[in-house]
Design a protein around this motif. Sequence first.
Motif, mmCIF file in Angstrom:
data_model
loop_
_atom_site.group_PDB
_atom_site.id
_atom_site.type_symbol
_atom_site.label_atom_id
_atom_site.label_comp_id
_atom_site.label_asym_id
_atom_site.label_seq_id
_atom_site.Cartn_x
_atom_site.Cartn_y
_atom_site.Cartn_z
ATOM 1 N N GLY A 264 -68.217 20.603 0.984
ATOM 2 C CA GLY A 264 -68.036 20.714 2.432
ATOM 3 C C GLY A 264 -66.584 20.617 2.873
ATOM 4 N N GLY A 265 -65.676 20.628 1.914
ATOM 5 C CA GLY A 265 -64.247 20.572 2.246
ATOM 6 C C GLY A 265 -63.656 19.172 2.190
ATOM 7 N N GLU A 266 -64.462 18.201 1.749
ATOM 8 C CA GLU A 266 -63.975 16.817 1.762
ATOM 9 C C GLU A 266 -62.664 16.661 0.994
ATOM 10 O OE1 GLU A 266 -66.813 13.934 0.361
ATOM 11 O OE2 GLU A 266 -65.635 12.279 1.186
ATOM 12 N N SER A 267 -62.612 17.199 -0.224
ATOM 13 C CA SER A 267 -61.406 16.990 -1.044
ATOM 14 C C SER A 267 -60.217 17.762 -0.479
ATOM 15 C CB SER A 267 -61.680 17.386 -2.497
ATOM 16 O OG SER A 267 -62.128 18.720 -2.579
ATOM 17 N N ILE A 268 -60.437 18.997 -0.056
ATOM 18 C CA ILE A 268 -59.341 19.807 0.506
ATOM 19 C C ILE A 268 -58.777 19.130 1.745
ATOM 20 C CG2 ILE A 268 -58.781 21.991 1.673
ATOM 21 C CD1 ILE A 268 -61.117 23.287 0.159
ATOM 22 N N LEU A 269 -59.680 18.726 2.645
ATOM 23 C CA LEU A 269 -59.234 18.212 3.947
ATOM 24 C C LEU A 269 -58.579 16.844 3.798
ATOM 25 C CD1 LEU A 269 -62.326 19.379 5.995
ATOM 26 C CD2 LEU A 269 -60.008 20.293 6.187
ATOM 27 N N LYS A 270 -59.109 16.013 2.910
ATOM 28 C CA LYS A 270 -58.497 14.690 2.740
ATOM 29 C C LYS A 270 -57.089 14.825 2.181
ATOM 30 C CE LYS A 270 -62.415 11.747 3.148
ATOM 31 N NZ LYS A 270 -63.524 10.998 2.565
#
Length: 281
Positions: A264-270
């Motif tokens: 869900g984009g957790e790693s990219i966004l963090k």
Amino acid sequence: MPRTVAGLEIKSPDELRVMRRAGLVVARALAEMAAAAVPGTTTAELDVVAREVLDREGATSNFLNYDVGFGIPPYPAVVCLSVNDEIVHGIPGPRVLVSGDLLSIDFGAIVDGFHGDAALTVAVGDVSPEGLTLSDVTRLSLAAGLARVRPEVTVGDISSAVQSYIRAAPSRYGIVAEYTGHGIGTSMHMHPDVPNLGRPGRGPKLPVGAAVAVEPMVTLGSPGTDVLDDDWTVVTRDGKVACHWEHTVAVTPGGCWVLTAEDGGESILKAAGGRFAPLGD
Ligand code: MG
């Protein structure tokens, strides 16, 4: 059906959850094609891998038979595979991948009428350091753009974040201007265009429920493009290598949800300072 406000399609929470299902099909197909992209594989074989994922997941293709008009033949495959100096829209065929190729894989799927669209670049075998760095810069410029997405972000905010990341890199790269990201939902390509060059605060504002595909295309040389005689394959005019990364992202009340990322984009966004805010069940 989603409502449309000022030309923008606004999805309900339940409609975004359907788009998430399409996004996960895209993520899985991209992962399977990336794993299969080894020296000796043909690009036609990767198209078969993608068709198998669509069948298995009960999804359909938004790329196959895509018709742009102008007498151009409908797109003949479910995936675009663009090698080295090909930027986007490369057609799968008998081309055999060799060690050193940079392969951009662009794929989309439809689930229950809602679309997902994403792309990544993979290194086939041993790729030159400058090619790997180009892919990293392109991928991280996408992350910088996604990290801006939150309620009432402007398209220019996203565009300028992508552009600024690429311009801040130690080397000078070309940013392709003729092809852009786009709104997405009940169609693959919708209002608004999402360019990879822009200024903060400009362009339409994206409210909660809007969804866009952000897709930087970056080159090792100048950004000029040509289209091959197949009417589809876009190449760099100077023959230099290009990379392409893309995600479909939705605006949610707390920030955004990268629908085509497995997490869900957790790693990219963090990592990029964004606001990871998926919708619950
Ligand atoms: Mg796209």
